[in-house]
Motif scaffolding. Sequence first.
Motif, PDB file in Angstrom:
ATOM      1  N   MET A  94       0.804  -1.010  -0.150  1.00  0.00           N
ATOM      2  CA  MET A  94       0.088   0.081  -0.118  1.00  0.00           C
ATOM      3  C   MET A  94       0.787   1.195   0.086  1.00  0.00           C
ATOM      4  O   MET A  94       0.618   2.224  -0.809  1.00  0.00           O
ATOM      5  CB  MET A  94      -0.877  -0.101   1.230  1.00  0.00           C
ATOM      6  CG  MET A  94      -1.843  -1.189   1.164  1.00  0.00           C
ATOM      7  SD  MET A  94      -2.993  -0.924   2.585  1.00  0.00           S
ATOM      8  CE  MET A  94      -3.744  -2.658   2.792  1.00  0.00           C
ATOM      9  N   LEU A  99       0.575  -2.530  -4.882  1.00  0.00           N
ATOM     10  CA  LEU A  99      -0.699  -2.861  -5.053  1.00  0.00           C
ATOM     11  C   LEU A  99      -1.426  -2.361  -6.193  1.00  0.00           C
ATOM     12  O   LEU A  99      -1.853  -3.155  -6.959  1.00  0.00           O
ATOM     13  CB  LEU A  99      -1.445  -2.430  -3.788  1.00  0.00           C
ATOM     14  CG  LEU A  99      -2.585  -3.194  -3.635  1.00  0.00           C
ATOM     15  CD1 LEU A  99      -2.980  -4.533  -3.834  1.00  0.00           C
ATOM     16  CD2 LEU A  99      -3.648  -2.676  -2.476  1.00  0.00           C
ATOM     17  N   GLU A 100      -1.199  -1.241  -6.568  1.00  0.00           N
ATOM     18  CA  GLU A 100      -1.505  -0.579  -7.964  1.00  0.00           C
ATOM     19  C   GLU A 100      -0.978  -1.292  -9.152  1.00  0.00           C
ATOM     20  O   GLU A 100      -1.675  -1.634  -9.855  1.00  0.00           O
ATOM     21  CB  GLU A 100      -1.528   0.922  -7.852  1.00  0.00           C
ATOM     22  CG  GLU A 100      -2.343   1.471  -6.821  1.00  0.00           C
ATOM     23  CD  GLU A 100      -2.000   2.976  -6.324  1.00  0.00           C
ATOM     24  OE1 GLU A 100      -2.363   3.860  -6.714  1.00  0.00           O
ATOM     25  OE2 GLU A 100      -0.951   2.984  -5.814  1.00  0.00           O
ATOM     26  N   TRP A 102       0.252  -4.554  -9.077  1.00  0.00           N
ATOM     27  CA  TRP A 102      -0.320  -5.733  -9.079  1.00  0.00           C
ATOM     28  C   TRP A 102      -1.757  -5.828  -9.787  1.00  0.00           C
ATOM     29  O   TRP A 102      -1.849  -6.635 -10.525  1.00  0.00           O
ATOM     30  CB  TRP A 102      -0.340  -6.308  -7.795  1.00  0.00           C
ATOM     31  CG  TRP A 102       1.046  -6.612  -6.931  1.00  0.00           C
ATOM     32  CD1 TRP A 102       2.287  -6.258  -7.442  1.00  0.00           C
ATOM     33  CD2 TRP A 102       0.985  -6.797  -5.558  1.00  0.00           C
ATOM     34  NE1 TRP A 102       2.946  -6.555  -6.531  1.00  0.00           N
ATOM     35  CE2 TRP A 102       2.526  -6.731  -5.231  1.00  0.00           C
ATOM     36  CE3 TRP A 102       0.315  -7.159  -4.514  1.00  0.00           C
ATOM     37  CZ2 TRP A 102       2.994  -7.116  -3.933  1.00  0.00           C
ATOM     38  CZ3 TRP A 102       0.694  -7.365  -3.221  1.00  0.00           C
ATOM     39  CH2 TRP A 102       2.078  -7.422  -2.954  1.00  0.00           C
ATOM     40  N   MET A 103      -2.566  -4.926  -9.459  1.00  0.00           N
ATOM     41  CA  MET A 103      -3.799  -4.661  -9.969  1.00  0.00           C
ATOM     42  C   MET A 103      -3.695  -4.609 -11.481  1.00  0.00           C
ATOM     43  O   MET A 103      -4.390  -5.207 -12.175  1.00  0.00           O
ATOM     44  CB  MET A 103      -4.653  -4.018  -9.417  1.00  0.00           C
ATOM     45  CG  MET A 103      -4.983  -4.285  -7.746  1.00  0.00           C
ATOM     46  SD  MET A 103      -5.647  -5.746  -7.539  1.00  0.00           S
ATOM     47  CE  MET A 103      -4.223  -6.661  -6.579  1.00  0.00           C
ATOM     48  N   LYS A 104      -2.856  -3.753 -12.160  1.00  0.00           N
ATOM     49  CA  LYS A 104      -2.806  -3.530 -13.550  1.00  0.00           C
ATOM     50  C   LYS A 104      -2.430  -4.649 -14.202  1.00  0.00           C
ATOM     51  O   LYS A 104      -2.805  -5.194 -15.178  1.00  0.00           O
ATOM     52  CB  LYS A 104      -1.948  -2.316 -13.548  1.00  0.00           C
ATOM     53  CG  LYS A 104      -2.603  -1.010 -13.237  1.00  0.00           C
ATOM     54  CD  LYS A 104      -1.692   0.064 -13.526  1.00  0.00           C
ATOM     55  CE  LYS A 104      -2.165   1.481 -12.885  1.00  0.00           C
ATOM     56  NZ  LYS A 104      -1.300   2.689 -12.910  1.00  0.00           N
ATOM     57  N   LYS A 106      -2.394  -7.995 -12.824  1.00  0.00           N
ATOM     58  CA  LYS A 106      -2.916  -9.204 -12.515  1.00  0.00           C
ATOM     59  C   LYS A 106      -2.003 -10.529 -12.512  1.00  0.00           C
ATOM     60  O   LYS A 106      -2.486 -11.551 -12.907  1.00  0.00           O
ATOM     61  CB  LYS A 106      -3.940  -9.373 -13.510  1.00  0.00           C
ATOM     62  CG  LYS A 106      -5.197  -8.156 -13.417  1.00  0.00           C
ATOM     63  CD  LYS A 106      -6.356  -8.425 -14.356  1.00  0.00           C
ATOM     64  CE  LYS A 106      -7.113  -7.427 -14.491  1.00  0.00           C
ATOM     65  NZ  LYS A 106      -8.126  -6.625 -13.423  1.00  0.00           N
ATOM     66  N   TRP A 115      -6.084  -9.697  -2.165  1.00  0.00           N
ATOM     67  CA  TRP A 115      -5.585  -8.353  -2.452  1.00  0.00           C
ATOM     68  C   TRP A 115      -6.517  -7.531  -3.598  1.00  0.00           C
ATOM     69  O   TRP A 115      -6.826  -6.594  -3.318  1.00  0.00           O
ATOM     70  CB  TRP A 115      -4.261  -8.632  -3.114  1.00  0.00           C
ATOM     71  CG  TRP A 115      -3.321  -8.726  -2.315  1.00  0.00           C
ATOM     72  CD1 TRP A 115      -2.186  -9.744  -2.141  1.00  0.00           C
ATOM     73  CD2 TRP A 115      -2.634  -7.727  -1.279  1.00  0.00           C
ATOM     74  NE1 TRP A 115      -1.358  -9.542  -1.052  1.00  0.00           N
ATOM     75  CE2 TRP A 115      -1.484  -8.289  -0.699  1.00  0.00           C
ATOM     76  CE3 TRP A 115      -3.016  -6.473  -0.982  1.00  0.00           C
ATOM     77  CZ2 TRP A 115      -0.684  -7.574   0.421  1.00  0.00           C
ATOM     78  CZ3 TRP A 115      -2.466  -5.814   0.019  1.00  0.00           C
ATOM     79  CH2 TRP A 115      -1.198  -6.428   0.525  1.00  0.00           C
ATOM     80  N   GLN A 116      -7.105  -8.486  -4.619  1.00  0.00           N
ATOM     81  CA  GLN A 116      -8.197  -7.971  -5.459  1.00  0.00           C
ATOM     82  C   GLN A 116      -9.450  -7.355  -4.780  1.00  0.00           C
ATOM     83  O   GLN A 116      -9.869  -6.353  -5.079  1.00  0.00           O
ATOM     84  CB  GLN A 116      -8.649  -9.104  -6.510  1.00  0.00           C
ATOM     85  CG  GLN A 116      -7.505  -9.326  -7.555  1.00  0.00           C
ATOM     86  CD  GLN A 116      -8.054 -10.404  -8.303  1.00  0.00           C
ATOM     87  OE1 GLN A 116      -8.385 -11.343  -7.903  1.00  0.00           O
ATOM     88  NE2 GLN A 116      -8.069 -10.108  -9.632  1.00  0.00           N
ATOM     89  N   TYR A 119      -8.482  -4.219  -2.788  1.00  0.00           N
ATOM     90  CA  TYR A 119      -7.862  -2.857  -3.558  1.00  0.00           C
ATOM     91  C   TYR A 119      -9.014  -1.720  -3.619  1.00  0.00           C
ATOM     92  O   TYR A 119      -8.707  -0.696  -3.455  1.00  0.00           O
ATOM     93  CB  TYR A 119      -7.457  -3.523  -4.748  1.00  0.00           C
ATOM     94  CG  TYR A 119      -6.826  -2.433  -5.793  1.00  0.00           C
ATOM     95  CD1 TYR A 119      -5.628  -1.633  -5.473  1.00  0.00           C
ATOM     96  CD2 TYR A 119      -7.475  -2.192  -6.842  1.00  0.00           C
ATOM     97  CE1 TYR A 119      -5.112  -0.682  -6.175  1.00  0.00           C
ATOM     98  CE2 TYR A 119      -6.898  -0.982  -7.801  1.00  0.00           C
ATOM     99  CZ  TYR A 119      -5.812  -0.475  -7.322  1.00  0.00           C
ATOM    100  OH  TYR A 119      -5.524   0.616  -8.156  1.00  0.00           O
ATOM    101  N   TYR A 122      -9.312  -0.063  -0.683  1.00  0.00           N
ATOM    102  CA  TYR A 122      -8.236   0.563  -0.294  1.00  0.00           C
ATOM    103  C   TYR A 122      -8.158   2.238  -1.216  1.00  0.00           C
ATOM    104  O   TYR A 122      -7.869   3.113  -0.666  1.00  0.00           O
ATOM    105  CB  TYR A 122      -6.889  -0.076  -0.915  1.00  0.00           C
ATOM    106  CG  TYR A 122      -5.507   0.670  -0.942  1.00  0.00           C
ATOM    107  CD1 TYR A 122      -4.910   1.261  -0.101  1.00  0.00           C
ATOM    108  CD2 TYR A 122      -5.118   0.934  -2.414  1.00  0.00           C
ATOM    109  CE1 TYR A 122      -3.769   1.816  -0.323  1.00  0.00           C
ATOM    110  CE2 TYR A 122      -4.152   1.872  -2.561  1.00  0.00           C
ATOM    111  CZ  TYR A 122      -3.338   2.113  -1.563  1.00  0.00           C
ATOM    112  OH  TYR A 122      -2.183   2.974  -1.830  1.00  0.00           O
ATOM    113  N   LEU A 123      -8.772   2.096  -2.116  1.00  0.00           N
ATOM    114  CA  LEU A 123      -9.093   3.418  -3.254  1.00  0.00           C
ATOM    115  C   LEU A 123      -9.868   4.267  -2.730  1.00  0.00           C
ATOM    116  O   LEU A 123      -9.882   5.657  -2.873  1.00  0.00           O
ATOM    117  CB  LEU A 123      -9.389   3.020  -4.665  1.00  0.00           C
ATOM    118  CG  LEU A 123      -8.291   2.045  -5.224  1.00  0.00           C
ATOM    119  CD1 LEU A 123      -8.622   1.618  -6.773  1.00  0.00           C
ATOM    120  CD2 LEU A 123      -7.025   2.834  -5.630  1.00  0.00           C
TER     121      LEU A 123
END
Length: 124
Positions: A94, A99-100, A102-104, A106, A115-116, A119, A122-123
């Motif tokens: 974070m 984290l950002e 990782w989400m981009k 995937k 984590w998904q 996320y 978290y935003l």
Amino acid sequence: MNNSLIKVYTDGGNRNTGNKPGQHVHERDLSAWAYIIEYEKKQYIASGFQFGATNNAMELMAVGSAFRKITKTEELKKQKIELISDSHYVLDPMEKGWLEKWMKTKKERPNFTMWQTLYPMYLE
């Protein structure tokens, strides 16, 4: 909107962390998580357990559960949050922007589904 700071204390654990060679978390090992949310003069406290979860999974479960409580509690929504945790596994992604990324990408990693789930909260 009130500008009070929400303090969120979280912890998770398992007696058998699997951090030593040959160790593994077994399906009958008890794992637990807890949070305390402090806002103004109120506290919201919750905890839970399950069998066979890793320490890191329980750390994430604590944070995710606290964030869910915040997003579902009208007076807590949209307030600034200070997260207090002893888990670099949770805090570093974070705080360091991982984290950002990782989400981009995937890219599959341990506890990726958790984590998904965390996320979007978290935003907020």
